[in-house]
Design an enzyme around this catalytic site. Structure first.
Site, PDB file in Angstrom:
ATOM      1  N   ARG A 104       5.733   5.329   9.530  1.00  0.00           N
ATOM      2  CA  ARG A 104       5.392   6.752   9.377  1.00  0.00           C
ATOM      3  C   ARG A 104       3.896   6.876   9.197  1.00  0.00           C
ATOM      4  O   ARG A 104       3.333   6.274   8.288  1.00  0.00           O
ATOM      5  CB  ARG A 104       6.072   7.337   8.126  1.00  0.00           C
ATOM      6  CG  ARG A 104       7.511   7.541   8.257  1.00  0.00           C
ATOM      7  CD  ARG A 104       8.042   8.555   7.265  1.00  0.00           C
ATOM      8  NE  ARG A 104       7.591   8.433   5.883  1.00  0.00           N
ATOM      9  CZ  ARG A 104       7.968   9.251   4.935  1.00  0.00           C
ATOM     10  NH1 ARG A 104       8.795  10.248   5.190  1.00  0.00           N
ATOM     11  NH2 ARG A 104       7.548   9.078   3.701  1.00  0.00           N
ATOM     12  N   THR A 108       0.608  12.557   8.812  1.00  0.00           N
ATOM     13  CA  THR A 108       1.483  13.511   9.510  1.00  0.00           C
ATOM     14  C   THR A 108       2.965  13.274   9.222  1.00  0.00           C
ATOM     15  O   THR A 108       3.795  14.142   9.512  1.00  0.00           O
ATOM     16  CB  THR A 108       1.287  13.393  11.033  1.00  0.00           C
ATOM     17  OG1 THR A 108       1.692  12.062  11.430  1.00  0.00           O
ATOM     18  CG2 THR A 108      -0.165  13.605  11.420  1.00  0.00           C
ATOM     19  N   ASP A 200       9.349   3.429  -2.136  1.00  0.00           N
ATOM     20  CA  ASP A 200       9.110   2.935  -0.776  1.00  0.00           C
ATOM     21  C   ASP A 200       9.993   1.694  -0.539  1.00  0.00           C
ATOM     22  O   ASP A 200       9.766   0.639  -1.135  1.00  0.00           O
ATOM     23  CB  ASP A 200       7.629   2.589  -0.602  1.00  0.00           C
ATOM     24  CG  ASP A 200       7.307   2.239   0.837  1.00  0.00           C
ATOM     25  OD1 ASP A 200       6.434   2.883   1.422  1.00  0.00           O
ATOM     26  OD2 ASP A 200       7.953   1.305   1.393  1.00  0.00           O
ATOM     27  N   ASP A 203       8.169  -1.563   0.716  1.00  0.00           N
ATOM     28  CA  ASP A 203       7.358  -2.185  -0.339  1.00  0.00           C
ATOM     29  C   ASP A 203       8.239  -2.856  -1.390  1.00  0.00           C
ATOM     30  O   ASP A 203       7.922  -3.947  -1.882  1.00  0.00           O
ATOM     31  CB  ASP A 203       6.471  -1.131  -1.007  1.00  0.00           C
ATOM     32  CG  ASP A 203       5.275  -0.764  -0.138  1.00  0.00           C
ATOM     33  OD1 ASP A 203       5.000  -1.488   0.843  1.00  0.00           O
ATOM     34  OD2 ASP A 203       4.633   0.264  -0.421  1.00  0.00           O
TER      35      ASP A 203
HETATM   36  C1  PRP Z   1      10.315   4.189   5.789  1.00  0.00           C
HETATM   37  C2  PRP Z   1      11.808   3.962   5.892  1.00  0.00           C
HETATM   38  C3  PRP Z   1      12.153   4.684   7.166  1.00  0.00           C
HETATM   39  C4  PRP Z   1      11.219   5.863   7.140  1.00  0.00           C
HETATM   40  C5  PRP Z   1      11.985   7.075   6.721  1.00  0.00           C
HETATM   41  O1  PRP Z   1       9.623   3.340   6.630  1.00  0.00           O
HETATM   42  O2  PRP Z   1      12.166   2.603   5.909  1.00  0.00           O
HETATM   43  O3  PRP Z   1      11.968   3.925   8.334  1.00  0.00           O
HETATM   44  O4  PRP Z   1      10.199   5.557   6.185  1.00  0.00           O
HETATM   45  O5  PRP Z   1      11.189   8.186   6.749  1.00  0.00           O
HETATM   46  P1  PRP Z   1      11.412   9.391   7.758  1.00  0.00           P
HETATM   47  O6  PRP Z   1      12.879   9.721   7.733  1.00  0.00           O
HETATM   48  O7  PRP Z   1      10.578  10.479   7.160  1.00  0.00           O
HETATM   49  O8  PRP Z   1      10.936   8.988   9.109  1.00  0.00           O
HETATM   50  P2  PRP Z   1       8.023   3.243   6.648  1.00  0.00           P
HETATM   51  O9  PRP Z   1       7.486   4.171   7.680  1.00  0.00           O
HETATM   52  O10 PRP Z   1       7.505   3.393   5.253  1.00  0.00           O
HETATM   53  O11 PRP Z   1       7.770   1.800   7.225  1.00  0.00           O
HETATM   54  P3  PRP Z   1       8.131   0.362   6.600  1.00  0.00           P
HETATM   55  O12 PRP Z   1       9.632   0.203   6.666  1.00  0.00           O
HETATM   56  O13 PRP Z   1       7.420  -0.547   7.539  1.00  0.00           O
HETATM   57  O14 PRP Z   1       7.607   0.299   5.192  1.00  0.00           O
HETATM   58  N1  URA Z   2      10.451   6.000   3.148  1.00  0.00           N
HETATM   59  C1  URA Z   2      10.732   5.333   2.000  1.00  0.00           C
HETATM   60  O1  URA Z   2      10.660   4.113   1.963  1.00  0.00           O
HETATM   61  N2  URA Z   2      11.072   6.056   0.913  1.00  0.00           N
HETATM   62  C2  URA Z   2      11.171   7.394   0.928  1.00  0.00           C
HETATM   63  O2  URA Z   2      11.514   7.985  -0.106  1.00  0.00           O
HETATM   64  C3  URA Z   2      10.867   8.057   2.120  1.00  0.00           C
HETATM   65  C4  URA Z   2      10.516   7.346   3.224  1.00  0.00           C
END
Ligand code: PRP
Ligand code: URA
Length: 209
Positions: A104, A108, A200, A203
């Site tokens: 994400r 944005t 997160d 993380d």
């Molecule tokens: C997180 C999560 C989803 C996304 C959800 O990933 O694992 O993929 O956010 O958010 P959304 O429904 O608003 O799209 P992130 O983008 O943080 O990436 P990561 O898994 O690499 O940490």
């Molecule tokens: N992605 C995450 O990992 N946690 C949230 O709460 C939203 C998006």
């Protein structure tokens, strides 16, 4: 319209409480996500087709049932979706695993695709897209778009925690996709985080910040 299933089994709800707890460390968090993914896989595979076979028990011949060999694909959305893969493969080890890399954009909140690798026979497989979090719904919609663009026809989406806003976005964009959730939370905060959520997911799984 796609159906939404909330798996409120006591074991799932119990483990989810410890997943949410900010005191839970990386090792335990990873183990719990793995366990909940297995429990959810047990439910999500309820409709797998069976066929009858002959089996010889120590007592006699019998008719019994085995899975009829439906081709399945698990698609984790990187990174956090990876944490759910092994738990699912424990129950359905013959499934193939494809990967869709999305993050994400922090400003944005829209998803940016950086990697796609799928099984070669996409058109013949049923897919389960997995990600612990369904927040705005942008990542789920984009991952499903990506799969459909390459020929996938039968797709389910499975996550641990969803925000109602995200569920509506996925339902609207992909009315043919059923959504499987362990907990439907209250809403999103101004930073696009699920409230109360778990923070997160990537993380917490990998010990990054
Ligand atoms: C997180 C999560 C989803 C996304 C959800 O990933 O694992 O993929 O956010 O958010 P959304 O429904 O608003 O799209 P992130 O983008 O943080 O990436 P990561 O898994 O690499 O940490
Ligand atoms: N992605 C995450 O990992 N946690 C949230 O709460 C939203 C998006």
């Amino acid at each position: 319209m796609g159906k939404v299933f909330v798996f409120d089994h006591p074991l799932i709800q119990h483990k989810l409480t410890y997943i949410r707890d900010k005191k839970t460390g990386t090792k335990e968090f990873r183990e719990l996500v793995d366990e909940v993914a297995s429990l959810m896989a047990f439910e999500i595979t309820r409709d797998l087709p069976l066929e009858e076979v002959d089996v010889e028990t120590p007592v006699c011949m019998a008719k019994s049932k085995v899975l009829s060999g439906k081709k399945l694909g698990i698609i984790p959305i990187l990174r956090a979706g990876l944490g759910m893969v092994d738990g699912i493969l424990k129950l359905i080890p013959a499934a193939k695993v494809g990967h869709i890399g999305l993050y994400r954009d922090p400003e944005t909140l829209t998803p940016v695709e950086y990697y796609v690798k799928l099984p070669s026979d996409v058109e013949e497989r049923d897919f389960i897209v997995v990600d612990p979090m369904l927040a705005t719904g942008g990542s789920a919609v984009e991952a499903i778009n990506s799969l459909k663009k390459r020929g996938a026809k039968n797709i389910k989406f499975m996550c641990l925690i969803a925000a109602p806003e995200g569920v509506e976005v996925v339902k609207k964009a992909h009315p043919d996709v059923d959504i499987y959730i362990a907990a439907l939370d209250e809403n999103l905060n101004d930073h696009g985080y699920i409230v109360p959520g778990l923070g997160d997911a990537g993380d917490r799984l990998y010990g990054t910040k």
